[in-house]
Design a protein around this motif. Structure first.
Motif, PDB file in Angstrom:
ATOM      1  N   LEU A  51       8.989  43.149 -81.200  1.00 25.88           N
ATOM      2  CA  LEU A  51       7.702  42.628 -80.733  1.00 25.88           C
ATOM      3  C   LEU A  51       6.590  43.579 -81.168  1.00 25.88           C
ATOM      4  CD1 LEU A  51       8.740  41.639 -77.092  1.00 25.88           C
ATOM      5  CD2 LEU A  51       8.637  40.149 -79.105  1.00 25.88           C
ATOM      6  N   ARG A  52       5.589  43.060 -81.816  1.00 30.11           N
ATOM      7  CA  ARG A  52       4.500  43.896 -82.328  1.00 30.11           C
ATOM      8  C   ARG A  52       3.419  44.166 -81.290  1.00 30.11           C
ATOM      9  NH1 ARG A  52       3.302  41.485 -88.426  1.00 30.11           N
ATOM     10  NH2 ARG A  52       5.423  41.807 -89.269  1.00 30.11           N
ATOM     11  N   LEU A  53       3.301  43.311 -80.314  1.00 28.17           N
ATOM     12  CA  LEU A  53       2.202  43.417 -79.352  1.00 28.17           C
ATOM     13  C   LEU A  53       2.630  44.016 -78.020  1.00 28.17           C
ATOM     14  CD1 LEU A  53       0.447  39.979 -80.015  1.00 28.17           C
ATOM     15  CD2 LEU A  53       0.066  42.185 -81.123  1.00 28.17           C
ATOM     16  N   THR A  54       3.887  44.416 -77.924  1.00 30.00           N
ATOM     17  CA  THR A  54       4.416  44.990 -76.683  1.00 30.00           C
ATOM     18  C   THR A  54       5.225  46.237 -76.993  1.00 30.00           C
ATOM     19  OG1 THR A  54       4.575  42.793 -75.667  1.00 30.00           O
ATOM     20  CG2 THR A  54       5.850  44.559 -74.648  1.00 30.00           C
ATOM     21  N   ASP A  55       4.966  47.303 -76.241  1.00 28.55           N
ATOM     22  CA  ASP A  55       5.786  48.516 -76.302  1.00 28.55           C
ATOM     23  C   ASP A  55       6.713  48.530 -75.088  1.00 28.55           C
ATOM     24  OD1 ASP A  55       4.504  49.422 -78.605  1.00 28.55           O
ATOM     25  OD2 ASP A  55       2.985  50.514 -77.465  1.00 28.55           O
ATOM     26  N   THR A  56       7.990  48.860 -75.303  1.00 25.28           N
ATOM     27  CA  THR A  56       8.978  48.809 -74.231  1.00 25.28           C
ATOM     28  C   THR A  56       9.807  50.083 -74.192  1.00 25.28           C
ATOM     29  OG1 THR A  56       9.129  46.387 -74.367  1.00 25.28           O
ATOM     30  CG2 THR A  56      10.957  47.527 -73.302  1.00 25.28           C
ATOM     31  N   TRP A  57      10.125  50.500 -72.963  1.00 25.42           N
ATOM     32  CA  TRP A  57      10.972  51.661 -72.730  1.00 25.42           C
ATOM     33  C   TRP A  57      12.167  51.249 -71.867  1.00 25.42           C
ATOM     34  CZ3 TRP A  57       5.830  51.610 -73.112  1.00 25.42           C
ATOM     35  CH2 TRP A  57       5.195  52.592 -73.900  1.00 25.42           C
ATOM     36  N   ASP A  58      13.315  51.831 -72.174  1.00 24.23           N
ATOM     37  CA  ASP A  58      14.508  51.710 -71.341  1.00 24.23           C
ATOM     38  C   ASP A  58      14.447  52.838 -70.314  1.00 24.23           C
ATOM     39  OD1 ASP A  58      17.002  51.489 -70.208  1.00 24.23           O
ATOM     40  OD2 ASP A  58      18.081  51.425 -72.109  1.00 24.23           O
ATOM     41  N   VAL A  59      14.246  52.458 -69.058  1.00 25.63           N
ATOM     42  CA  VAL A  59      14.004  53.430 -67.983  1.00 25.63           C
ATOM     43  C   VAL A  59      15.229  53.535 -67.081  1.00 25.63           C
ATOM     44  CG1 VAL A  59      12.653  53.818 -65.869  1.00 25.63           C
ATOM     45  CG2 VAL A  59      11.506  53.143 -67.992  1.00 25.63           C
ATOM     46  N   THR A  60      15.516  54.745 -66.653  1.00 27.44           N
ATOM     47  CA  THR A  60      16.500  54.985 -65.609  1.00 27.44           C
ATOM     48  C   THR A  60      15.826  55.771 -64.496  1.00 27.44           C
ATOM     49  OG1 THR A  60      18.315  55.065 -67.213  1.00 27.44           O
ATOM     50  CG2 THR A  60      18.739  55.983 -65.023  1.00 27.44           C
ATOM     51  N   PHE A  61      15.962  55.293 -63.257  1.00 26.78           N
ATOM     52  CA  PHE A  61      15.401  56.018 -62.117  1.00 26.78           C
ATOM     53  C   PHE A  61      16.459  56.158 -61.039  1.00 26.78           C
ATOM     54  CE2 PHE A  61      14.445  51.557 -61.160  1.00 26.78           C
ATOM     55  CZ  PHE A  61      14.716  51.455 -59.803  1.00 26.78           C
ATOM     56  N   GLY A  63      17.903  55.548 -57.498  1.00 29.36           N
ATOM     57  CA  GLY A  63      17.792  54.606 -56.396  1.00 29.36           C
ATOM     58  C   GLY A  63      18.562  55.078 -55.179  1.00 29.36           C
ATOM     59  N   PHE A  64      19.191  54.148 -54.499  1.00 23.97           N
ATOM     60  CA  PHE A  64      19.980  54.474 -53.311  1.00 23.97           C
ATOM     61  C   PHE A  64      21.029  55.525 -53.663  1.00 23.97           C
ATOM     62  CE2 PHE A  64      23.748  53.948 -50.725  1.00 23.97           C
ATOM     63  CZ  PHE A  64      23.248  53.900 -49.437  1.00 23.97           C
ATOM     64  N   GLY A  65      21.155  56.541 -52.803  1.00 22.77           N
ATOM     65  CA  GLY A  65      22.162  57.563 -53.014  1.00 22.77           C
ATOM     66  C   GLY A  65      21.952  58.397 -54.252  1.00 22.77           C
ATOM     67  N   GLY A  66      20.757  58.318 -54.849  1.00 17.77           N
ATOM     68  CA  GLY A  66      20.521  59.014 -56.103  1.00 17.77           C
ATOM     69  C   GLY A  66      21.157  58.340 -57.299  1.00 17.77           C
ATOM     70  N   ASP A  67      21.715  57.124 -57.097  1.00 21.35           N
ATOM     71  CA  ASP A  67      22.384  56.418 -58.182  1.00 21.35           C
ATOM     72  C   ASP A  67      21.406  56.047 -59.289  1.00 21.35           C
ATOM     73  OD1 ASP A  67      24.633  56.479 -56.555  1.00 21.35           O
ATOM     74  OD2 ASP A  67      24.303  54.450 -55.778  1.00 21.35           O
ATOM     75  N   PRO A  68      21.830  56.092 -60.552  1.00 22.08           N
ATOM     76  CA  PRO A  68      20.959  55.672 -61.648  1.00 22.08           C
ATOM     77  C   PRO A  68      20.783  54.155 -61.666  1.00 22.08           C
ATOM     78  CG  PRO A  68      23.123  56.273 -62.486  1.00 22.08           C
ATOM     79  CD  PRO A  68      23.117  56.629 -61.040  1.00 22.08           C
ATOM     80  N   VAL A  69      19.533  53.721 -61.683  1.00 26.07           N
ATOM     81  CA  VAL A  69      19.181  52.307 -61.739  1.00 26.07           C
ATOM     82  C   VAL A  69      18.393  52.081 -63.022  1.00 26.07           C
ATOM     83  CG1 VAL A  69      17.952  50.418 -60.611  1.00 26.07           C
ATOM     84  CG2 VAL A  69      19.107  52.160 -59.224  1.00 26.07           C
ATOM     85  N   ARG A  70      18.742  51.062 -63.761  1.00 30.07           N
ATOM     86  CA  ARG A  70      18.087  50.773 -65.040  1.00 30.07           C
ATOM     87  C   ARG A  70      16.924  49.798 -64.844  1.00 30.07           C
ATOM     88  NH1 ARG A  70      21.965  51.812 -69.065  1.00 30.07           N
ATOM     89  NH2 ARG A  70      20.293  51.570 -70.610  1.00 30.07           N
ATOM     90  N   ALA A  71      15.993  49.847 -65.768  1.00 24.56           N
ATOM     91  CA  ALA A  71      14.836  48.952 -65.742  1.00 24.56           C
ATOM     92  C   ALA A  71      14.243  48.885 -67.132  1.00 24.56           C
ATOM     93  CB  ALA A  71      13.788  49.448 -64.742  1.00 24.56           C
ATOM     94  N   TRP A  72      13.532  47.818 -67.406  1.00 22.52           N
ATOM     95  CA  TRP A  72      12.687  47.741 -68.603  1.00 22.52           C
ATOM     96  C   TRP A  72      11.246  47.997 -68.184  1.00 22.52           C
ATOM     97  CZ3 TRP A  72      15.669  48.152 -72.445  1.00 22.52           C
ATOM     98  CH2 TRP A  72      16.810  47.374 -72.638  1.00 22.52           C
ATOM     99  N   PHE A  73      10.569  48.865 -68.924  1.00 20.25           N
ATOM    100  CA  PHE A  73       9.147  49.132 -68.696  1.00 20.25           C
ATOM    101  C   PHE A  73       8.395  48.755 -69.951  1.00 20.25           C
ATOM    102  CE2 PHE A  73       5.537  52.247 -68.968  1.00 20.25           C
ATOM    103  CZ  PHE A  73       4.783  51.697 -67.942  1.00 20.25           C
ATOM    104  N   SER A  74       7.392  47.906 -69.811  1.00 18.30           N
ATOM    105  CA  SER A  74       6.640  47.412 -70.969  1.00 18.30           C
ATOM    106  C   SER A  74       5.144  47.516 -70.718  1.00 18.30           C
ATOM    107  CB  SER A  74       7.011  45.955 -71.274  1.00 18.30           C
ATOM    108  OG  SER A  74       8.387  45.832 -71.577  1.00 18.30           O
TER     109      SER A  74
END
Length: 330
Positions: A51-61, A63-74
């Motif tokens: 996509l030329r008009l959108t920048d996207t990052w693969d995010v890990t934050f 969550g509960f219990g300190g567990d890694p939770v994935r997300a898309w950030f655009s």
């Protein structure tokens, strides 16, 4: 399916009584306190999407219990100034999918975080990437019945905590105006967004359609459609477990979260919705912010001839106009 819930005129006035647990606030305060970590972000890596008009990052934050939770950030490509952000929560059984699937909010000029659903993603859509390492308590295979006999063990205790942490995560990402963050969701995502509104007092806006987990006890009496039907099926086998299950579900009741909310709110509901009966949405709307001391701007749009799809693209256009008025007003 014909309309099956209360008549529309009754829905407009519907303010259900609640069997709210005495320790509701302490339960969620303690849960979120346990999840608090000094650094919410684990990583954010740019990804190629074509996509030329959108920048996207693969995010890990964390969550509960300190567990890694994935997300898309655009974000809109080439925009440098801090932007208001939309945190979106996905539906039941769906994961975050692929980063090019949900572009509405980015195209409207917002930063956008789409949270993955831990332990979900295998029922429809394009999958997820977040396991649930705590899913060992008694219960059925579906998320809504995992750990059903104890509020501390239930899947949604973890998922709601992840949803709250997602707001902290988007505020920690570059190019986000942390004072202007909205929570958005449909169905299960709507239930999560509503919980966030009740647990994050400085949320800037809430947009929720066909919310799951609102008016749970009434919904169990009205519909056998999944996900509520999964609870019914579990209790049909585990006879005598009703009291424990009802106590757990009372800790997840969306109307209870709605009562504690502060943010301006925009609701949508299909009056022929047999998945999430409309009385749940109206109960949450009519009792919204009654305990918080706030008097937020709120509105609800009903679609008399629609079911769980509600107003679909027509409603999204209304959401876009409303959110612009809330987040961009002087």
């Amino acid at each position: 399916m014909p309309a099956f819930d209360l008549p529309w005129e009754d829905l407009k006035r519907y303010r259900p009584d609640l069997q709210e647990p005495a320790g509701f606030d302490e339960f969620w305060h303690d849960t979120l306190k346990e999840a608090a970590q000094p650094e919410v972000l684990v990583s954010a890596h740019p990804v190629a999407t074509g996509l030329r008009l959108t920048d996207t990052w693969d995010v890990t934050f964390r969550g509960f219990g300190g567990d890694p939770v994935r997300a898309w950030f655009s974000r809109p490509a080439g925009v440098r100034e801090p932007l208001p952000a939309v945190v979106e929560y996905a539906g039941y059984g769906r994961g975050r999918g692929l980063p090019h699937e949900r572009l509405t909010w980015v195209n409207a000029g917002y930063a956008h975080l789409l949270m993955d659903n831990r332990g979900q993603g295998d029922q429809y859509g394009n999958g997820g990437a977040t396991p649930d390492p705590h899913s060992t308590a008694p219960g059925g295979p579906g998320p809504v019945v995992r750990g059903l006999l104890s509020p501390r063990d239930h899947h949604y205790r973890r998922l709601v905590t992840d949803a709250v942490r997602a707001v902290a995560a988007v505020r920690a990402l570059p190019g986000v105006d942390g004072s202007r963050v909205a929570a958005v969701g449909n169905s299960q995502g709507g239930g999560l967004a509503l919980a966030v509104a009740g647990l994050v007092p400085d949320l800037a806006a809430l947009l929720v359609t066909a919310p799951f987990l609102c008016g749970i006890r009434r919904a169990l009496d009205l519909t056998d459609a999944s996900p509520y039907g999964e609870i019914t099926a579990y209790l049909s086998v585990h006879r005598g477990a009703e009291r424990a299950a009802y106590d757990t579900l009372a800790h997840l009741e969306g109307i209870s979260f709605a009562r504690r909310a502060h943010a301006p709110a925009h609701f949508g509901v299909g009056l022929r919705d047999t998945v999430c009966p409309p009385s749940g949405a109206y109960g949450a709307f009519n009792r919204y912010a009654e305990l918080s001391g706030a008097d937020p701007r709120k509105e609800i749009h009903a679609y008399p001839f629609n079911g769980h799809e509600g107003g679909d693209a027509v409603h999204v256009r209304r959401q876009l106009d409303w959110l612009k008025g809330v987040l961009e007003s002087d």
